[in-house]
Scaffold this motif. Sequence first.
Motif, PDB file in Angstrom:
ATOM      1  N   PHE A 171     -13.178  16.664  -7.536  1.00 55.46           N
ATOM      2  CA  PHE A 171     -12.339  16.571  -6.250  1.00 55.46           C
ATOM      3  C   PHE A 171     -11.308  15.348  -5.444  1.00 55.46           C
ATOM      4  O   PHE A 171     -11.431  14.863  -5.994  1.00 55.46           O
ATOM      5  N   ASP A 172     -10.827  15.880  -3.990  1.00 58.99           N
ATOM      6  CA  ASP A 172      -9.491  14.658  -3.792  1.00 58.99           C
ATOM      7  C   ASP A 172     -10.519  13.935  -3.148  1.00 58.99           C
ATOM      8  O   ASP A 172     -10.152  12.772  -2.712  1.00 58.99           O
ATOM      9  N   GLU A 173     -11.438  14.705  -2.171  1.00 56.52           N
ATOM     10  CA  GLU A 173     -11.507  13.954  -0.911  1.00 56.52           C
ATOM     11  C   GLU A 173     -12.843  14.405  -0.861  1.00 56.52           C
ATOM     12  O   GLU A 173     -13.437  15.849  -0.764  1.00 56.52           O
ATOM     13  N   ALA A 174     -13.695  14.088   0.589  1.00 59.47           N
ATOM     14  CA  ALA A 174     -15.231  14.733   0.380  1.00 59.47           C
ATOM     15  C   ALA A 174     -14.815  15.419   2.295  1.00 59.47           C
ATOM     16  O   ALA A 174     -13.504  14.579   3.430  1.00 59.47           O
ATOM     17  N   ILE A 175     -15.590  15.798   2.752  1.00 59.73           N
ATOM     18  CA  ILE A 175     -16.082  16.662   4.730  1.00 59.73           C
ATOM     19  C   ILE A 175     -17.108  16.324   5.062  1.00 59.73           C
ATOM     20  O   ILE A 175     -18.034  17.220   3.909  1.00 59.73           O
ATOM     21  N   PHE A 215       1.178  -1.379   0.253  1.00 52.16           N
ATOM     22  CA  PHE A 215       0.161   0.084  -0.092  1.00 52.16           C
ATOM     23  C   PHE A 215       0.971   1.102  -0.125  1.00 52.16           C
ATOM     24  O   PHE A 215       1.349   1.830   0.887  1.00 52.16           O
ATOM     25  N   GLY A 216       0.869   2.173  -1.233  1.00 50.65           N
ATOM     26  CA  GLY A 216       1.704   3.440  -1.319  1.00 50.65           C
ATOM     27  C   GLY A 216       0.946   5.008  -0.235  1.00 50.65           C
ATOM     28  O   GLY A 216      -0.254   4.077   0.143  1.00 50.65           O
ATOM     29  N   ASN A 217       0.784   5.522  -1.287  1.00 58.04           N
ATOM     30  CA  ASN A 217      -0.066   6.821  -0.270  1.00 58.04           C
ATOM     31  C   ASN A 217      -0.814   6.454  -0.854  1.00 58.04           C
ATOM     32  O   ASN A 217      -1.711   6.160  -2.057  1.00 58.04           O
ATOM     33  N   TYR A 218      -2.309   6.748  -0.030  1.00 64.14           N
ATOM     34  CA  TYR A 218      -3.663   6.851  -0.079  1.00 64.14           C
ATOM     35  C   TYR A 218      -3.998   8.119  -0.915  1.00 64.14           C
ATOM     36  O   TYR A 218      -4.671   8.339  -1.594  1.00 64.14           O
ATOM     37  N   LEU A 219      -4.112   9.554  -0.346  1.00 63.92           N
ATOM     38  CA  LEU A 219      -4.035  10.609  -1.031  1.00 63.92           C
ATOM     39  C   LEU A 219      -2.778  10.911  -1.570  1.00 63.92           C
ATOM     40  O   LEU A 219      -1.280  10.326  -1.133  1.00 63.92           O
ATOM     41  N   ASP A 220      -2.908  11.995  -1.409  1.00 63.96           N
ATOM     42  CA  ASP A 220      -1.184  13.268  -1.879  1.00 63.96           C
ATOM     43  C   ASP A 220      -0.304  13.951  -0.432  1.00 63.96           C
ATOM     44  O   ASP A 220      -1.083  14.897  -1.237  1.00 63.96           O
ATOM     45  N   PRO A 221       0.630  13.241  -0.233  1.00 66.71           N
ATOM     46  CA  PRO A 221       0.990  14.141   0.758  1.00 66.71           C
ATOM     47  C   PRO A 221       1.656  15.656   0.658  1.00 66.71           C
ATOM     48  O   PRO A 221       1.775  16.348   1.271  1.00 66.71           O
ATOM     49  N   ASP A 222       2.726  15.332  -0.679  1.00 62.83           N
ATOM     50  CA  ASP A 222       3.411  16.232  -1.051  1.00 62.83           C
ATOM     51  C   ASP A 222       2.527  17.606  -1.580  1.00 62.83           C
ATOM     52  O   ASP A 222       2.399  18.850  -1.170  1.00 62.83           O
ATOM     53  N   THR A 263       1.078  24.004   1.047  1.00 65.79           N
ATOM     54  CA  THR A 263       1.219  23.443   2.211  1.00 65.79           C
ATOM     55  C   THR A 263       1.792  24.845   3.375  1.00 65.79           C
ATOM     56  O   THR A 263       2.563  25.579   3.228  1.00 65.79           O
ATOM     57  N   GLY A 264       1.234  24.626   4.401  1.00 70.15           N
ATOM     58  CA  GLY A 264       1.539  25.591   5.351  1.00 70.15           C
ATOM     59  C   GLY A 264       2.731  25.515   6.604  1.00 70.15           C
ATOM     60  O   GLY A 264       2.902  24.134   5.645  1.00 70.15           O
ATOM     61  N   PRO A 265       3.532  26.027   7.454  1.00 78.53           N
ATOM     62  CA  PRO A 265       5.022  25.672   7.467  1.00 78.53           C
ATOM     63  C   PRO A 265       4.046  24.817   8.731  1.00 78.53           C
ATOM     64  O   PRO A 265       5.597  23.712   8.757  1.00 78.53           O
ATOM     65  N   ILE A 266       3.494  24.827   9.619  1.00 74.57           N
ATOM     66  CA  ILE A 266       2.837  23.657  10.918  1.00 74.57           C
ATOM     67  C   ILE A 266       2.542  23.324  10.086  1.00 74.57           C
ATOM     68  O   ILE A 266       3.119  21.658  10.402  1.00 74.57           O
ATOM     69  N   SER A 267       1.772  22.639   9.083  1.00 76.72           N
ATOM     70  CA  SER A 267       1.203  21.445   8.691  1.00 76.72           C
ATOM     71  C   SER A 267       3.085  20.580   8.426  1.00 76.72           C
ATOM     72  O   SER A 267       3.068  19.486   7.999  1.00 76.72           O
ATOM     73  N   ALA A 268       3.817  21.312   7.415  1.00 77.69           N
ATOM     74  CA  ALA A 268       5.130  20.976   6.939  1.00 77.69           C
ATOM     75  C   ALA A 268       5.634  20.149   8.368  1.00 77.69           C
ATOM     76  O   ALA A 268       6.010  18.900   7.841  1.00 77.69           O
ATOM     77  N   LYS A 269       6.128  20.809   8.597  1.00 72.68           N
ATOM     78  CA  LYS A 269       6.319  20.790  10.621  1.00 72.68           C
ATOM     79  C   LYS A 269       6.405  19.117  10.872  1.00 72.68           C
ATOM     80  O   LYS A 269       7.124  18.089  11.121  1.00 72.68           O
ATOM     81  N   THR A 274      -4.065   6.267   9.181  1.00 72.72           N
ATOM     82  CA  THR A 274      -3.387   5.805   8.938  1.00 72.72           C
ATOM     83  C   THR A 274      -3.358   5.728   7.103  1.00 72.72           C
ATOM     84  O   THR A 274      -2.261   5.556   6.891  1.00 72.72           O
ATOM     85  N   ALA A 275      -3.883   5.238   6.506  1.00 74.09           N
ATOM     86  CA  ALA A 275      -3.956   5.063   5.447  1.00 74.09           C
ATOM     87  C   ALA A 275      -3.664   7.132   4.769  1.00 74.09           C
ATOM     88  O   ALA A 275      -1.908   7.027   3.539  1.00 74.09           O
ATOM     89  N   ALA A 276      -4.321   7.863   5.253  1.00 74.91           N
ATOM     90  CA  ALA A 276      -3.450   9.312   4.499  1.00 74.91           C
ATOM     91  C   ALA A 276      -2.461  10.149   4.899  1.00 74.91           C
ATOM     92  O   ALA A 276      -1.623  10.744   4.745  1.00 74.91           O
ATOM     93  N   HIS A 277      -2.124   9.238   6.554  1.00 74.33           N
ATOM     94  CA  HIS A 277      -0.975   9.802   6.808  1.00 74.33           C
ATOM     95  C   HIS A 277      -1.046  11.420   7.284  1.00 74.33           C
ATOM     96  O   HIS A 277      -2.328  11.593   7.783  1.00 74.33           O
ATOM     97  N   VAL A 278      -0.159  12.463   7.539  1.00 74.57           N
ATOM     98  CA  VAL A 278      -0.815  14.029   7.471  1.00 74.57           C
ATOM     99  C   VAL A 278      -0.896  14.585   6.218  1.00 74.57           C
ATOM    100  O   VAL A 278       0.176  14.427   5.457  1.00 74.57           O
ATOM    101  N   THR A 279      -1.813  15.082   5.616  1.00 76.71           N
ATOM    102  CA  THR A 279      -2.045  16.063   4.512  1.00 76.71           C
ATOM    103  C   THR A 279      -2.489  16.596   4.670  1.00 76.71           C
ATOM    104  O   THR A 279      -3.788  16.524   5.060  1.00 76.71           O
ATOM    105  N   PRO A 280      -2.154  17.578   3.176  1.00 74.33           N
ATOM    106  CA  PRO A 280      -2.444  19.081   3.708  1.00 74.33           C
ATOM    107  C   PRO A 280      -3.286  19.442   2.792  1.00 74.33           C
ATOM    108  O   PRO A 280      -3.556  18.460   1.532  1.00 74.33           O
ATOM    109  N   VAL A 281      -4.224  20.138   3.181  1.00 76.30           N
ATOM    110  CA  VAL A 281      -5.391  20.408   2.941  1.00 76.30           C
ATOM    111  C   VAL A 281      -5.394  21.797   1.864  1.00 76.30           C
ATOM    112  O   VAL A 281      -5.283  22.850   3.193  1.00 76.30           O
ATOM    113  N   THR A 282      -5.463  21.584   0.423  1.00 77.42           N
ATOM    114  CA  THR A 282      -5.025  23.141   0.230  1.00 77.42           C
ATOM    115  C   THR A 282      -6.256  24.202  -0.386  1.00 77.42           C
ATOM    116  O   THR A 282      -5.901  25.024  -1.044  1.00 77.42           O
TER     117      THR A 282
END
Length: 313
Positions: free
Chosen positions: A176-180, A126-133, A275-281, A255-263
Motif C-alpha cells: 500500500f502507499d499509506e497507513a491509516i 522536495f517533489g511529490n511525497y505521495l501521488d496527487p494525480d 479521484t472524486g469530483p469534490i476532491s478534484a476541485k 504539507t508534504a502530501a498536499h491534497v491527495t485522493p485516496v482511491t
Amino acid sequence: MPTPTAFLRGEFVPMEDAKIGVMTHAFNYGTAVFEGIRGNWNAEQEQLYLFKVRAHFERLRMSAKIMRMELRYTDDELVEITNELARRNGYNEDIYIRPMVYKSTEAVGVRMHDLDDDFLLFVTPFGNYLDPDAGIRCMTSSWRRIDDTMIPARAKVNGLYVNNAMAKTEAQLNGFDEAIMLNSDGHISEGSGENIVMIRNGKLISPPETDNILEGLTLDTAFDVARNELGLEVERRSIDRSELYIADEIFMTGTAAHVTPVTEVDRVPIGDGGTGPISAKIQKTYFDMITGKLPQYSDWISPVYEASTVAGD
Ligand code: PMP
C-alpha cells in the motif's frame, strides 16, 4: 548554484558543517519538536512561494510549549530567518523546509528539564511525497495511534514519529502507499503524515482535534476552500473504520502530501475508485493557491525572490 545552507546554533552555516554530536539529547531520546514548510515553485513567474510560514511557527511554538522547550526567537524573527535561508539556498524547484527545536545538551539521562534548547532549520528540494494525480491506496494499520496520555499527537514531537513510521512501513511492505491509524478505541485518527477527510453526501467529515491527530494546516486550508469556494459543509466528529469503506470520496492532507485522493482503503474501492469530483476541485484550488495564482489567498503565501519577478504586481 549557491552553497546549500542551514541555520544552526544561531547562524547560517554551509549544510556540510551543520552537524550535531552523537551525545545530543534529542538524538538519543527523540526530545525535539519540528515542522515542515513547503516552498512551491511557480515556473511561469520564476518565483518560489512559501506557504503559511507564520502558522507553522505558531504550531511549532505550541509543540515547544507542550514539551517545555524554549523557542527563543519571535515569530517575526523566525519568518525572517526562514525567508533568508530559502533565499540563500536559491532553489528553482519545490522545496521542503524543516524547522526544529531540540534538546541540544550533550548528556545522558531521560528527562525534559535542565537541558538547553536550540533551533535549527534546513532546506531540501522536495517533489511529490505521495501521488496527487493517481491517488493512493491505504491500509488500516495494525499499529494503534499513540494517545494524548502517552505522547500528545497535537505536538509534532520527533520521537512520536516512531509510531507513524511503524504504520507507514507496515503499509508499504504490504503493497500500500499509506497507513491509516486507529485510536485505541478503534476510531480513525490520521495517516502517518497526513490528516484524513471523508466526504459523504457532499459534506466533508474529519476526526476531531481530540482524536490524537496533528492539527493540520493543510486540513484547515482544504476546509476553507470547501466552505468558501464550494459552499460545502464541514464537520469534525469521530469516524468508524467501516464508514471509510462506504464514503463517496476520501482525501488526505499534509504539507508534504498536499491534497491527495485516496482511491482504496483495505482493498475496498472508494466511490468509483478514482479521484472524486469534490476532491478534484479542492485539490485544484489548493495547487493554484500555493503556487501564487489566487490573489485572494496572497496572505498565506510569501514570495522568496525579488518581488519584481512576481506577475500581477
Ligand atoms: N498528521 C501528521 C501526523 C503529520 O505529520 C502531518 C504533516 N505535518 C499532518 C497530519 C498534516 O499537517 P499539515 O497539513 O499541517 O502539514
